[in-house]
Write a protein that holds these residues in place. Structure first.
Motif, short mmCIF file in Angstrom:
data_model
loop_
_atom_site.label_atom_id
_atom_site.label_comp_id
_atom_site.label_asym_id
_atom_site.label_seq_id
_atom_site.Cartn_x
_atom_site.Cartn_y
_atom_site.Cartn_z
N GLY A 79 0.80 -1.22 0.00
CA GLY A 79 0.00 0.00 0.00
C GLY A 79 0.83 1.27 0.00
O GLY A 79 1.79 1.40 -0.76
N ALA A 80 0.50 2.20 0.86
CA ALA A 80 1.14 3.52 0.86
C ALA A 80 2.64 3.43 1.06
O ALA A 80 3.40 4.25 0.51
N HIS A 81 3.11 2.45 1.82
CA HIS A 81 4.55 2.32 2.05
C HIS A 81 5.29 1.98 0.76
O HIS A 81 6.42 2.43 0.54
N MET A 82 4.66 1.19 -0.12
CA MET A 82 5.29 0.89 -1.40
C MET A 82 5.36 2.13 -2.28
O MET A 82 6.38 2.40 -2.94
N VAL A 83 4.29 2.93 -2.27
CA VAL A 83 4.27 4.15 -3.08
C VAL A 83 5.34 5.13 -2.59
O VAL A 83 6.00 5.80 -3.39
N ALA A 84 5.55 5.19 -1.28
CA ALA A 84 6.60 6.07 -0.75
C ALA A 84 7.97 5.65 -1.30
O ALA A 84 8.79 6.51 -1.66
N ARG A 85 8.21 4.37 -1.37
CA ARG A 85 9.47 3.88 -1.92
C ARG A 85 9.56 4.17 -3.41
O ARG A 85 10.64 4.54 -3.91
N TYR A 86 8.46 4.02 -4.12
CA TYR A 86 8.43 4.32 -5.56
C TYR A 86 8.83 5.79 -5.78
O TYR A 86 9.63 6.09 -6.69
N ARG A 87 8.31 6.67 -4.96
CA ARG A 87 8.62 8.10 -5.11
C ARG A 87 10.09 8.40 -4.80
O ARG A 87 10.67 9.33 -5.35
N GLU A 88 10.70 7.58 -3.94
CA GLU A 88 12.12 7.75 -3.64
C GLU A 88 13.00 7.32 -4.81
O GLU A 88 14.04 7.95 -5.08
#
Length: 299
Positions: free
Chosen positions: A245-254
């Motif tokens: 979920g949101a934790h994966m998207v945060a990594r994608y943005r990094e």
């Protein structure tokens, strides 16, 4: 407001079959226009797209199959299931249908990894991807948080766990990964289970789960492809999902420059089932942006 969707019995009647290395693969097509390849996730099948199927078919030529070991396709008992082979199947299906032009891809979960492999092949000159959209999936092994059932299936107890896995276990696990207000209905659970148990699917589920170590093996190649290749990409993600979920998207943005991401609040692991209208809206917005970019390039 939910989109109407397609009942599983009707969906199955629309399916066709082609052979891949002696294995029967069920597939579906609809619509006309630019080809859009839809790639489903684990442990379900292409019926996952049934809410989006009709509205997308008014705009694009849709192609989807139940991958080897899933849904109504063959589920060989002693097969070594590989994401690399599943990408081969997608390309074989496109050849079977005579599709040679660039292909847009919409993928979910396990299908995200297959799409990542196709993107890497695009960079290697072995596939031409026009665009890619990822729904909740383990794009980065370091952010993938499997549920207990997945861990047990991957363990030495995997074969036993597969034999013990039934509709009740499916319902319990789906309750954990769907959003609090978007839980699957009994009818949907019956359909998901029917697709899983067809062709004795529970007997191979512990073999399918080996995609998790394969993701780790391919991580650098796949992430490098996402970072380096100039193919339009978007992530549409259910933020509530405990797996990706949101934790994966945060990594994608990094990791991904100018990351194009959409988070759907209170939606879980299956946004195309839980919030199909929102997914459709954000997907069509993305395609409109891609078309505008292509028009500028053609000038």
């Amino acid at each position: 407001m939910m989109l109407p969707g397609i009942a599983l019995d009707e969906w199955r009647e629309r399916g066709q079959t082609f052979a891949f290395q002696g294995h029967a693969i069920r597939y579906w097509t609809a619509g006309e226009g630019a080809p859009l390849l839809l790639i489903h996730g684990f442990p379900t099948a292409s019926w996952d797209w049934h809410y989006l199927w009709a509205p997308l078919a008014t705009r694009y030529r849709l192609i989807a199959c139940d991958m080897l070991g899933f849904g109504d396709s063959a589920k060989p008992r002693d097969h070594e299931y590989r994401l690399i082979e599943q990408a081969d199947i997608q390309q074989a299906l496109l050849r079977h249908l005579g599709i040679g032009e660039p292909v847009h891809v919409l993928a979910h979960d396990y299908g995200d990894s297959v799409a990542q492999e196709l993107l890497a092949r695009h960079g290697e000159g072995r596939f031409v991807m026009a665009s890619g959209v990822f729904l909740n999936g383990g794009l980065f092994p370091e952010t993938h948080h499997p549920v207990l059932a997945q861990k047990l299936l991957l363990s030495p107890l995997g074969a036993l766990m597969g034999r013990l896995f039934g509709r009740r276990q499916l319902a319990v696990n789906f309750a954990k990964i769907f959003g609090p207000a978007t839980q699957p209905s009994a009818t949907e659970l019956d359909a998901f289970w029917s697709l899983l148990e067809t062709n004795d699917g529970a007997a191979v589920i512990h073999r399918l789960i080996r995609y998790m170590p394969e993701r780790r093996e391919q991580r650098e190649r796949w992430v490098t492809a996402m970072q380096a290749i100039q193919v339009p990409l978007r992530v549409i993600d259910g933020a509530f999902d405990p797996i990706s979920g949101a934790h994966m998207v945060a990594r994608y943005r990094e990791l991904i420059a100018d990351a194009d991401t959409v988070l759907l609040d209170n939606i879980g692991h299956y946004p195309q089932v839980e919030a199909p209208q929102a997914v459709l809206k954000h997907y069509l917005e993305f395609r409109a942006r891609v078309a505008k970019r292509e028009a500028v390039i053609d000038l």
